[in-house]
Design an enzyme around this catalytic site. Structure first.
Site, PDB file in Angstrom:
ATOM      1  N   CYS A   1      36.749 147.063 -49.106  1.00 47.49           N
ATOM      2  CA  CYS A   1      36.433 145.625 -48.967  1.00 47.49           C
ATOM      3  C   CYS A   1      37.161 144.964 -47.810  1.00 47.49           C
ATOM      4  CB  CYS A   1      36.762 144.902 -50.266  1.00 47.49           C
ATOM      5  SG  CYS A   1      35.819 145.542 -51.638  1.00 47.49           S
TER       6      CYS A   1
ATOM      7  N   HIS B   1      37.533 137.481 -49.078  1.00 50.26           N
ATOM      8  CA  HIS B   1      36.632 138.508 -49.604  1.00 50.26           C
ATOM      9  C   HIS B   1      36.063 138.014 -50.938  1.00 50.26           C
ATOM     10  CE1 HIS B   1      34.897 142.078 -51.068  1.00 50.26           C
ATOM     11  NE2 HIS B   1      35.843 142.343 -51.939  1.00 50.26           N
TER      12      HIS B   1
ATOM     13  N   ASN C   1      29.987 141.277 -55.246  1.00 48.18           N
ATOM     14  CA  ASN C   1      30.934 141.856 -54.291  1.00 48.18           C
ATOM     15  C   ASN C   1      30.183 142.864 -53.419  1.00 48.18           C
ATOM     16  OD1 ASN C   1      32.929 143.292 -52.972  1.00 48.18           O
ATOM     17  ND2 ASN C   1      34.214 143.593 -54.794  1.00 48.18           N
TER      18      ASN C   1
HETATM   19  N1  ACO Z   1      30.761 142.567 -70.122  1.00 43.65           N
HETATM   20  C1  ACO Z   1      31.462 142.358 -71.269  1.00 43.65           C
HETATM   21  N2  ACO Z   1      32.723 142.777 -71.442  1.00 43.65           N
HETATM   22  C2  ACO Z   1      33.322 143.418 -70.422  1.00 43.65           C
HETATM   23  C3  ACO Z   1      32.671 143.672 -69.194  1.00 43.65           C
HETATM   24  C4  ACO Z   1      31.333 143.210 -69.077  1.00 43.65           C
HETATM   25  N3  ACO Z   1      30.617 143.388 -67.957  1.00 43.65           N
HETATM   26  N4  ACO Z   1      33.510 144.319 -68.379  1.00 43.65           N
HETATM   27  C5  ACO Z   1      34.656 144.485 -69.043  1.00 43.65           C
HETATM   28  N5  ACO Z   1      34.538 143.949 -70.275  1.00 43.65           N
HETATM   29  C6  ACO Z   1      35.524 143.913 -71.351  1.00 43.65           C
HETATM   30  C7  ACO Z   1      36.538 145.031 -71.278  1.00 43.65           C
HETATM   31  O1  ACO Z   1      36.014 146.214 -71.816  1.00 43.65           O
HETATM   32  C8  ACO Z   1      37.675 144.467 -72.072  1.00 43.65           C
HETATM   33  O2  ACO Z   1      37.388 144.648 -73.451  1.00 43.65           O
HETATM   34  P1  ACO Z   1      38.555 145.029 -74.481  1.00 43.65           P
HETATM   35  O3  ACO Z   1      39.505 143.852 -74.444  1.00 43.65           O
HETATM   36  O4  ACO Z   1      37.822 145.174 -75.754  1.00 43.65           O
HETATM   37  O5  ACO Z   1      39.178 146.289 -73.961  1.00 43.65           O
HETATM   38  C9  ACO Z   1      37.614 142.970 -71.760  1.00 43.65           C
HETATM   39  O6  ACO Z   1      36.305 142.735 -71.239  1.00 43.65           O
HETATM   40  C10 ACO Z   1      38.647 142.514 -70.761  1.00 43.65           C
HETATM   41  O7  ACO Z   1      38.656 143.443 -69.683  1.00 43.65           O
HETATM   42  P2  ACO Z   1      39.523 143.211 -68.413  1.00 43.65           P
HETATM   43  O8  ACO Z   1      39.293 144.351 -67.453  1.00 43.65           O
HETATM   44  O9  ACO Z   1      40.935 142.894 -68.795  1.00 43.65           O
HETATM   45  O10 ACO Z   1      38.818 141.867 -67.851  1.00 43.65           O
HETATM   46  P3  ACO Z   1      39.236 140.999 -66.633  1.00 43.65           P
HETATM   47  O11 ACO Z   1      39.367 139.616 -67.055  1.00 43.65           O
HETATM   48  O12 ACO Z   1      40.350 141.606 -65.830  1.00 43.65           O
HETATM   49  O13 ACO Z   1      37.915 141.066 -65.725  1.00 43.65           O
HETATM   50  C11 ACO Z   1      37.139 142.208 -63.733  1.00 43.65           C
HETATM   51  C12 ACO Z   1      37.446 142.315 -65.238  1.00 43.65           C
HETATM   52  C13 ACO Z   1      36.019 141.224 -63.567  1.00 43.65           C
HETATM   53  C14 ACO Z   1      36.748 143.568 -63.227  1.00 43.65           C
HETATM   54  C15 ACO Z   1      38.381 141.710 -62.972  1.00 43.65           C
HETATM   55  O14 ACO Z   1      39.503 142.428 -63.382  1.00 43.65           O
HETATM   56  C16 ACO Z   1      38.273 141.811 -61.472  1.00 43.65           C
HETATM   57  O15 ACO Z   1      37.528 141.087 -60.845  1.00 43.65           O
HETATM   58  N6  ACO Z   1      39.087 142.679 -60.862  1.00 43.65           N
HETATM   59  C17 ACO Z   1      39.276 142.714 -59.401  1.00 43.65           C
HETATM   60  C18 ACO Z   1      38.140 143.277 -58.629  1.00 43.65           C
HETATM   61  C19 ACO Z   1      38.533 143.347 -57.181  1.00 43.65           C
HETATM   62  O16 ACO Z   1      39.135 142.439 -56.631  1.00 43.65           O
HETATM   63  N7  ACO Z   1      38.273 144.437 -56.517  1.00 43.65           N
HETATM   64  C20 ACO Z   1      38.817 144.582 -55.171  1.00 43.65           C
HETATM   65  C21 ACO Z   1      37.852 144.738 -54.162  1.00 43.65           C
HETATM   66  S1  ACO Z   1      36.589 145.862 -54.573  1.00 43.65           S
HETATM   67  C22 ACO Z   1      36.572 147.115 -53.345  1.00 43.65           C
HETATM   68  O17 ACO Z   1      37.465 147.296 -52.527  1.00 43.65           O
HETATM   69  C23 ACO Z   1      35.413 148.014 -53.363  1.00 43.65           C
END
Ligand code: ACO
Length: 329
Positions: free
Chosen positions: A115, A254, A284
């Protein structure tokens, strides 16, 4: 006279197939409400089966060339940033795009910085131009991320989209119209936060010991590290250039998650008019996200010649970077 690098034109290409959050509800334990609330994403666009990353990149590149006033034959170098290349290792997507544009006998290569791709591209273009190695450089962030997504993993597949953004960077003697500063960095000790065991045409190459060929991410850890790194990176580049956040016309971070963008924007005191947000439309799009967002404000008529733009990105590797530039288009 000293040479500076000028971002002369910006363009993007968005595939036609718009995918709403509700489509994922049919096959996954997820909901439109969860995706909107946790990420801000409402839609993303996926390329067709026939379209590869180079096809997306070439469409953006054609418009960037047209807007720059240059012909393909004026381009001295083509660099592409992608995590979803057409081919696993070779030929590079840059070679494929060069060929499709009719650019021959000019260097072309890809970089792999996820990214943060567009910031790394700017850094390379700036260095090549300031050292007088090349005059006109075509840089492209192009992604068919859908080709490396596991559509059974709700934690990743709802987050990403396909698209491409391109810019022509050219030599100028006018510092007020140039890329002022670019900072890039990486920390490979976090390599397992985000990775793709195999690239686009993965099924042909899959190894027995390969758990999955698709993109995998430790979302929560990436989120926390991303916010921390982005904030300190922006503070550093502003300080180094003696610029306050109020002097910046547009802050284009980003586009990974609205909560990350809001946390960074608020911490750095940017107003909602300064912060460019497109994640709700495109998801993204990795290396394409910043140029696609820049093109959005260009096409809306908001971005004017000379405007001061701040860019910031964080991605797999992990890699990160920031850039401060005057728009030269
Ligand atoms: N729908 C419903 N529930 C979901 C989903 C979904 N699509 N995805 C995850 N969950 C659930 C998980 O399983 C978890 O359930 P549990 O508590 O029963 O285990 C719960 O939601 C919370 O999961 P978290 O991973 O803690 O959720 P979070 O609030 O962190 O959100 C997300 C997840 C959106 C992925 C976030 O962490 C994020 O945006 N991370 C950063 C992404 C990023 O910046 N990437 C960098 C660039 S990408 C690149 O370089 C290619």
């Amino acid at each position: 006279m000293k040479k500076y690098a000028c971002l002369k034109s910006i363009a993007s290409y968005i595939p036609t197939r718009c995918v709403k959050n509700s489509e994922f509800e049919k096959s996954l334990d997820t909901s439109d409400e969860w995706i909107r609330k946790r990420t801000g994403i409402q839609t993303r666009y996926f390329a067709s089966k026939e379209q590869n990353t180079s096809d997306l990149g070439v469409e953006a590149a054609k418009v960037a060339l047209e807007r720059s006033g240059f012909q393909a034959s004026d381009i001295d170098l083509v660099i592409v940033a992608t995590l979803s290349p057409d081919y696993l290792n070779m030929p590079s997507t840059a070679c494929l795009i060069s060929a499709k544009l009719g650019i021959r006998n000019k260097p072309a290569f890809d970089i792999s910085t996820a990214c943060s791709g567009f910031i790394y591209l700017l850094s390379l273009a700036k260095a090549f131009i300031e050292s007088d190695a090349y005059k006109n450089i075509l840089i492209i962030g192009a992604e068919k991320v859908s080709s490396v997504l596991d559509f059974t993993d709700r934690g990743t597949c709802v987050l990403f989209g396909d698209g491409a953004g391109a810019a022509v960077i050219t030599s100028t003697t006018d510092k007020n119209n140039s890329i002022l500063d670019v900072h890039i960095s990486a920390d490979g000790s976090y390599h397992d936060f985000l990775f793709t065991p195999r690239a686009t045409r993965q099924s042909e190459f899959m190894q027995e010991n390969c758990i999955s060929q698709y993109l995998q991410m430790k979302g929560n850890e990436t989120f926390k590290l991303g916010v921390k790194t982005l904030i300190s990176d922006v503070e550093e580049i502003l300080q180094r250039n003696n610029i306050s956040s109020t002097q910046v016309d547009f802050f284009i971070p980003h586009q990974a998650n609205l909560r990350i963008i809001s946390a960074v924007g608020e911490q750095l005191n940017f107003t909602s008019e300064q912060v460019v947000i497109t994640v709700q439309k495109y998801g993204n799009t990795s290396a394409a996200s910043i140029p696609m967002a820049m093109n959005d404000i260009y096409e809306s008529g908001k971005l004017k010649n000379g405007d001061l733009i701040l860019l910031d990105a964080f991605g797999g590797g992990v890699t990160w970077g920031s850039a401060l530039l005057h728009f030269g288009g």
